[in-house]
Design a protein around this motif. Structure first.
Motif, PDB file in Angstrom:
ATOM      1  N   ALA A  31       0.823  -1.205   0.000  1.00 12.65           N
ATOM      2  CA  ALA A  31       0.000   0.000   0.000  1.00 12.65           C
ATOM      3  C   ALA A  31       0.858   1.255   0.000  1.00 12.65           C
ATOM      4  N   THR A  86       1.510   4.249  -3.511  1.00 15.81           N
ATOM      5  CA  THR A  86       1.262   5.692  -3.434  1.00 15.81           C
ATOM      6  C   THR A  86       2.517   6.524  -3.657  1.00 15.81           C
ATOM      7  N   THR A  87       3.624   5.873  -3.974  1.00 21.37           N
ATOM      8  CA  THR A  87       4.895   6.586  -4.157  1.00 21.37           C
ATOM      9  C   THR A  87       5.515   6.205  -5.495  1.00 21.37           C
ATOM     10  N   TRP A 113       6.488   9.607   3.017  1.00 20.42           N
ATOM     11  CA  TRP A 113       5.626   8.433   3.141  1.00 20.42           C
ATOM     12  C   TRP A 113       5.464   8.103   4.625  1.00 20.42           C
ATOM     13  N   TRP A 124      -1.363   5.641   9.416  1.00 19.09           N
ATOM     14  CA  TRP A 124      -2.169   6.477   8.529  1.00 19.09           C
ATOM     15  C   TRP A 124      -3.331   7.109   9.297  1.00 19.09           C
ATOM     16  N   HIS A 141       1.482  14.475  -6.288  1.00 12.70           N
ATOM     17  CA  HIS A 141       1.050  13.135  -5.914  1.00 12.70           C
ATOM     18  C   HIS A 141       0.257  12.523  -7.057  1.00 12.70           C
ATOM     19  N   HIS A 155      -4.829   9.310  -7.841  1.00 15.62           N
ATOM     20  CA  HIS A 155      -5.651   8.375  -7.064  1.00 15.62           C
ATOM     21  C   HIS A 155      -5.352   8.450  -5.569  1.00 15.62           C
ATOM     22  N   ASN A 156      -4.254   9.112  -5.198  1.00 15.00           N
ATOM     23  CA  ASN A 156      -3.861   9.213  -3.794  1.00 15.00           C
ATOM     24  C   ASN A 156      -4.320  10.561  -3.227  1.00 15.00           C
ATOM     25  N   SER A 157      -5.617  10.726  -3.111  1.00 15.77           N
ATOM     26  CA  SER A 157      -6.169  12.007  -2.661  1.00 15.77           C
ATOM     27  C   SER A 157      -5.758  12.339  -1.233  1.00 15.77           C
ATOM     28  N   SER A 173      -2.855  12.176   0.008  1.00 14.84           N
ATOM     29  CA  SER A 173      -1.619  12.949  -0.035  1.00 14.84           C
ATOM     30  C   SER A 173      -1.915  14.411  -0.363  1.00 14.84           C
ATOM     31  N   HIS A 203      -0.103   7.374 -14.585  1.00 15.21           N
ATOM     32  CA  HIS A 203      -0.953   7.963 -13.552  1.00 15.21           C
ATOM     33  C   HIS A 203      -0.974   9.468 -13.751  1.00 15.21           C
TER      34      HIS A 203
END
Length: 202
Positions: A55, A59-60, A121, A127, A156, A159-161, A163, A189
């Protein structure tokens, strides 16, 4: 003593003095709940455990999955030389009360333009507790008030809202969307961009 950088003109002469000042050694930053400090090799096992989560990698841009053995040690070993070259500054995000490692945050410098790219991160178990925003606020403040940066920016994957919310809570403003701006593992992306100026921060 801090080192003050000068711009170079195309003809090889020295341009006017910049306002960027880099301490000889990376600092330690304290917030209400966090301690941001340089990494030590003793952190490598925790880095591999936290960054090795699928996960986090999703996101990175630069964290691989699976996370290879030895990669954390190799990464940590690059930090002193990259700080000495004024290329980047990397902090371990830890809990002030316990020293527990939560994640990572840093700045990649573009000294010629007095700006830096923010990246971070957080391990999945931590989280949704506001740690990333708290750490981002601290490093942005340090970048402007101590290093003398004129601009700090970040981006970012669309899809990684979460962040994006971190960046907004840290005071940054959304500046735009770049369709298919990031390619990771053969998949495109969209990239969302944020930034803040020293004049707005201060």
């Amino acid at each position: 003593m801090p080192r003050t950088f000068f711009r170079s003109r195309p003809d090889g002469g020295r341009a006017s003095q910049t306002i960027m000042n880099f301490p000889a050694t990376p600092p330690v930053l304290e917030t209400t709940r966090l301690r941001l400090r340089p990494y030590a090799l003793a952190d490598a096992a925790d880095v591999q455990r936290l960054a090795g989560d699928a996960a986090v990698a999703a996101t990175t841009l630069l964290i691989p999955h699976p996370y290879p053995d030895g990669a954390a040690e190799a990464w940590i070993n690059t930090h002193p030389a990259r700080w000495a070259a004024r290329e980047n500054l990397v902090f371990a995000i830890t809990l002030a009360a316990t020293g527990e490692l939560l994640g990572s945050i840093g700045l990649v410098f573009d000294a010629a333009h007095e700006k830096a790219e923010l990246g971070y991160w957080i391990g999945v178990p931590y989280w949704n507790r506001g740690y990333a925003s708290e750490a981002a606020h601290a490093i942005i403040d340090y970048g402007f008030r101590t290093l003398g940066l004129g601009r700090i920016q970040a981006h970012h994957m669309a899809h990684n809202s979460a962040s994006g919310r971190v960046m907004e809570k840290a005071g940054m403003q959304r500046e735009g969307l770049r369709p298919q701006g990031i390619l990771k593992n053969g998949e495109y992306h969209d990239a969302v961009f944020y930034g803040i100026l020293r004049s707005d921060w201060l």
